[in-house]
Design an enzyme around this catalytic site. Structure first.
Site, PDB file in Angstrom:
ATOM      1  N   ASP A 173      55.252   5.255  20.577  1.00 34.36           N
ATOM      2  CA  ASP A 173      54.991   6.590  20.026  1.00 34.36           C
ATOM      3  C   ASP A 173      53.523   6.636  19.642  1.00 34.36           C
ATOM      4  OD1 ASP A 173      54.946   8.923  18.138  1.00 34.36           O
ATOM      5  OD2 ASP A 173      57.110   8.837  18.462  1.00 34.36           O
ATOM      6  N   HIS A 228      72.176  19.698  30.489  1.00 34.72           N
ATOM      7  CA  HIS A 228      71.461  20.011  29.242  1.00 34.72           C
ATOM      8  C   HIS A 228      72.445  20.345  28.113  1.00 34.72           C
ATOM      9  CE1 HIS A 228      67.233  21.333  27.872  1.00 34.72           C
ATOM     10  NE2 HIS A 228      67.957  21.100  26.804  1.00 34.72           N
ATOM     11  N   ASP A 231      70.357  14.197  31.222  1.00 34.06           N
ATOM     12  CA  ASP A 231      70.885  15.473  30.717  1.00 34.06           C
ATOM     13  C   ASP A 231      69.918  16.613  31.037  1.00 34.06           C
ATOM     14  OD1 ASP A 231      72.773  17.087  29.264  1.00 34.06           O
ATOM     15  OD2 ASP A 231      71.314  17.175  27.632  1.00 34.06           O
ATOM     16  N   PRO A 271      58.328  14.991  23.385  1.00 31.88           N
ATOM     17  CA  PRO A 271      58.226  16.333  23.985  1.00 31.88           C
ATOM     18  C   PRO A 271      57.531  16.304  25.340  1.00 31.88           C
ATOM     19  CG  PRO A 271      56.661  16.093  22.173  1.00 31.88           C
ATOM     20  CD  PRO A 271      57.417  14.807  22.243  1.00 31.88           C
ATOM     21  N   THR A 289      67.370  12.510  27.721  1.00 34.89           N
ATOM     22  CA  THR A 289      67.991  13.694  27.112  1.00 34.89           C
ATOM     23  C   THR A 289      66.893  14.590  26.543  1.00 34.89           C
ATOM     24  OG1 THR A 289      68.209  12.524  25.023  1.00 34.89           O
ATOM     25  CG2 THR A 289      70.151  12.527  26.457  1.00 34.89           C
ATOM     26  N   SER A 290      65.639  14.369  26.979  1.00 30.56           N
ATOM     27  CA  SER A 290      64.528  15.091  26.350  1.00 30.56           C
ATOM     28  C   SER A 290      64.070  16.283  27.190  1.00 30.56           C
ATOM     29  CB  SER A 290      63.402  14.123  26.053  1.00 30.56           C
ATOM     30  OG  SER A 290      62.593  14.668  25.052  1.00 30.56           O
ATOM     31  N   ARG A 291      63.282  16.013  28.216  1.00 31.04           N
ATOM     32  CA  ARG A 291      62.880  17.074  29.144  1.00 31.04           C
ATOM     33  C   ARG A 291      62.705  16.442  30.527  1.00 31.04           C
ATOM     34  NH1 ARG A 291      64.560  20.093  25.956  1.00 31.04           N
ATOM     35  NH2 ARG A 291      63.529  21.794  24.852  1.00 31.04           N
ATOM     36  N   GLU A 335      65.230  22.356  36.304  1.00 38.54           N
ATOM     37  CA  GLU A 335      66.521  22.876  35.837  1.00 38.54           C
ATOM     38  C   GLU A 335      66.523  24.378  35.566  1.00 38.54           C
ATOM     39  OE1 GLU A 335      66.899  20.435  32.173  1.00 38.54           O
ATOM     40  OE2 GLU A 335      66.971  22.333  31.088  1.00 38.54           O
TER      41      GLU A 335
HETATM   42  P1  NAD Z   1      60.048  15.043  17.079  1.00 36.65           P
HETATM   43  O1  NAD Z   1      58.857  15.917  17.051  1.00 36.65           O
HETATM   44  O2  NAD Z   1      60.737  14.728  15.783  1.00 36.65           O
HETATM   45  O3  NAD Z   1      59.686  13.645  17.777  1.00 36.65           O
HETATM   46  C1  NAD Z   1      58.895  13.552  18.936  1.00 36.65           C
HETATM   47  C2  NAD Z   1      58.119  12.249  18.873  1.00 36.65           C
HETATM   48  O4  NAD Z   1      57.341  12.160  20.070  1.00 36.65           O
HETATM   49  C3  NAD Z   1      57.130  12.185  17.691  1.00 36.65           C
HETATM   50  O5  NAD Z   1      57.332  11.017  16.955  1.00 36.65           O
HETATM   51  C4  NAD Z   1      55.759  12.230  18.363  1.00 36.65           C
HETATM   52  O6  NAD Z   1      54.773  11.455  17.674  1.00 36.65           O
HETATM   53  C5  NAD Z   1      56.082  11.630  19.717  1.00 36.65           C
HETATM   54  N1  NAD Z   1      55.070  12.014  20.715  1.00 36.65           N
HETATM   55  C6  NAD Z   1      54.507  13.232  20.912  1.00 36.65           C
HETATM   56  N2  NAD Z   1      53.606  13.184  21.919  1.00 36.65           N
HETATM   57  C7  NAD Z   1      53.598  11.895  22.350  1.00 36.65           C
HETATM   58  C8  NAD Z   1      52.876  11.215  23.363  1.00 36.65           C
HETATM   59  N3  NAD Z   1      51.945  11.828  24.113  1.00 36.65           N
HETATM   60  N4  NAD Z   1      53.102   9.894  23.533  1.00 36.65           N
HETATM   61  C9  NAD Z   1      54.012   9.247  22.757  1.00 36.65           C
HETATM   62  N5  NAD Z   1      54.728   9.841  21.775  1.00 36.65           N
HETATM   63  C10 NAD Z   1      54.523  11.149  21.577  1.00 36.65           C
HETATM   64  O7  NAD Z   1      61.049  15.715  18.108  1.00 36.65           O
HETATM   65  P2  NAD Z   1      62.626  15.479  18.224  1.00 36.65           P
HETATM   66  O8  NAD Z   1      63.338  16.490  17.390  1.00 36.65           O
HETATM   67  O9  NAD Z   1      62.923  14.035  18.064  1.00 36.65           O
HETATM   68  O10 NAD Z   1      62.852  15.961  19.743  1.00 36.65           O
HETATM   69  C11 NAD Z   1      62.290  15.232  20.822  1.00 36.65           C
HETATM   70  C12 NAD Z   1      62.461  16.027  22.106  1.00 36.65           C
HETATM   71  O11 NAD Z   1      63.845  16.097  22.434  1.00 36.65           O
HETATM   72  C13 NAD Z   1      62.048  17.504  22.003  1.00 36.65           C
HETATM   73  O12 NAD Z   1      60.663  17.672  22.233  1.00 36.65           O
HETATM   74  C14 NAD Z   1      62.869  18.170  23.087  1.00 36.65           C
HETATM   75  O13 NAD Z   1      62.116  18.204  24.280  1.00 36.65           O
HETATM   76  C15 NAD Z   1      64.053  17.219  23.268  1.00 36.65           C
HETATM   77  N6  NAD Z   1      65.345  17.856  22.918  1.00 36.65           N
HETATM   78  C16 NAD Z   1      66.318  17.916  23.865  1.00 36.65           C
HETATM   79  C17 NAD Z   1      67.542  18.491  23.567  1.00 36.65           C
HETATM   80  C18 NAD Z   1      68.678  18.578  24.593  1.00 36.65           C
HETATM   81  O14 NAD Z   1      69.673  19.274  24.344  1.00 36.65           O
HETATM   82  N7  NAD Z   1      68.615  17.887  25.710  1.00 36.65           N
HETATM   83  C19 NAD Z   1      67.754  19.017  22.293  1.00 36.65           C
HETATM   84  C20 NAD Z   1      66.742  18.905  21.333  1.00 36.65           C
HETATM   85  C21 NAD Z   1      65.536  18.322  21.662  1.00 36.65           C
END
Ligand code: NAD
Length: 329
Positions: A173, A294, A257, A205, A231-233, A262
């Site tokens: 991170d 998703h 996911d 993200p 499960t992120s993007r 998508e």
């Molecule tokens: P968050 O902001 O709490 O955590 C994101 C982490 O990523 C942070 O600790 C940040 O420092 C780190 N980060 C940002 N840019 C970075 C980089 N360039 N290199 C390394 N680390 C980096 O967010 P969260 O609530 O934990 O959510 C994370 C992601 O999950 C969201 O951005 C979203 O895309 C995804 N999400 C998906 C679903 C789904 O249904 N599939 C639902 C909610 C969120």
């Protein structure tokens, strides 16, 4: 405030109406915003989009002309919105900064355990009367090394679960999380994390700098037989490279996911349709890949919080209050 809820499904309507309790005028449509459909926002100062609505420069210009001043996103991620253009146009963008990190973390675990213990295969085999165990061999999660990429709210929730299961935790991170370090998570450069992890789960993200974070070179660093969970993007992984890594039998299992392309595909029923996305269809042919649409966020608790926060965002905007859900450039 009069607000058009786009890409809405019956569950959105149910949870948002319950949270709203008549305070705002919510109009629901299943139309997904893009340059061709954006005219539906005519007369709505607020629009409430989901992740499949496309809010690029062109759409935002159309919305601004139609009088939209506020976007209340029903999501945490905002990579589907051109924030710079929204800011230029004087449009406020608010999101749901946090709903249930548990919903997504628990779903990531569900994918890991399903792939590891082959529950998806066992379900079908047993129904067909095959009670052999051949092909269902898994491994103990206890003692395995799991790399968590992105250790914010969701990454930390997953780390806590895996810590309870006796896993060794590695993290990557830009801003290490002390709560994860307290669990014993060891932060490493990305390449080292990939080389050492038997399972990798993505929780950061999608930004220009994280687009295709896992490209062919980095996927090749994973140990042979490793499992990858996203499960992120979708855009965090170069899908073409991922397919190459699967074809070469380098990766052991993949749980997705989310998918790069998508937007046109997900949250719709294509049962009687021909899906023309060959990359997506190729992913579905691998026996060691699970693709879901998703659904990580999709729990009752998450929907309640998303709805309550969305209504709060609308109310705060109407009453001129700022809050921590405003997204700015
Ligand atoms: P968050 O902001 O709490 O955590 C994101 C982490 O990523 C942070 O600790 C940040 O420092 C780190 N980060 C940002 N840019 C970075 C980089 N360039 N290199 C390394 N680390 C980096 O967010 P969260 O609530 O934990 O959510 C994370 C992601 O999950 C969201 O951005 C979203 O895309 C995804 N999400 C998906 C679903 C789904 O249904 N599939 C639902 C909610 C969120």
């Amino acid at each position: 405030m009069r607000c058009l809820v786009t890409s809405s499904r019956p569950y959105d309507q149910e949870y948002l109406n319950a949270a709203n309790n008549g305070r705002h005028e919510l109009i629901f449509t299943d139309v997904t915003l893009n340059a061709k459909t954006a005219f539906v926002a005519q007369g709505f100062p607020a629009v409430c989009p989901f992740v499949d609505d496309r809010l690029d420069q062109e759409v935002l210009h159309i919305l601004a002309k139609l009088g939209t001043k506020l976007l209340v996103l029903r999501s945490t991620g905002y990579n589907h919105v051109d924030i710079a253009t929204a800011t230029q146009l004087g449009m406020t963008v608010m999101r749901v900064r946090e709903y249930s990190p548990y919903a997504v973390a628990e779903f990531a675990l569900a994918l890991m355990l399903t792939l590891n213990r082959k529950v998806h295969k066992a379900y079908n085999q047993v129904r067909e009367g095959n009670l052999l165990l051949d092909g269902l061999l898994g491994f103990d999660m206890h003692g395995k090394t799991i790399g968590i990429i992105g250790t914010g709210k969701i990454g930390l929730a997953l780390a806590r679960i895996l810590h309870g299961m006796g896993c060794r935790l590695l993290g990557y991170d830009i801003s290490p999380n002390p709560a994860a370090q307290e669990l014993g998570m060891l932060y490493l450069p990305l390449e080292e994390l990939l080389q050492q992890s038997q399972i990798v789960s993505l929780h950061l993200p999608l930004l220009p700098e994280t687009q295709h974070l896992l490209n062919a070179e980095r996927l090749a660093l994973l140990p042979k037989g490793a499992m990858l969970i996203n499960t992120s993007r979708g855009g965090l992984i170069d899908t073409a490279a991922l397919i190459g890594t699967l074809k070469s039998r380098h990766l052991g299992a993949v749980g997705l996911d989310v998918y790069e392309e998508e937007a046109e595909l997900y949250f719709r029923d294509h049962c009687d349709d021909i899906i023309c996305d060959d990359t997506f269809e190729r992913l579905l042919t691998f026996p060691n890949v699970i693709v879901t649409g998703h659904q990580s966020f999709f729990t009752r608790e998450a929907l309640q919080t998303i709805a309550a926060t969305t209504i709060e965002n609308l109310t705060d905007y109407c009453e001129g209050r700022s809050n921590h859900n405003i997204v700015s450039t």
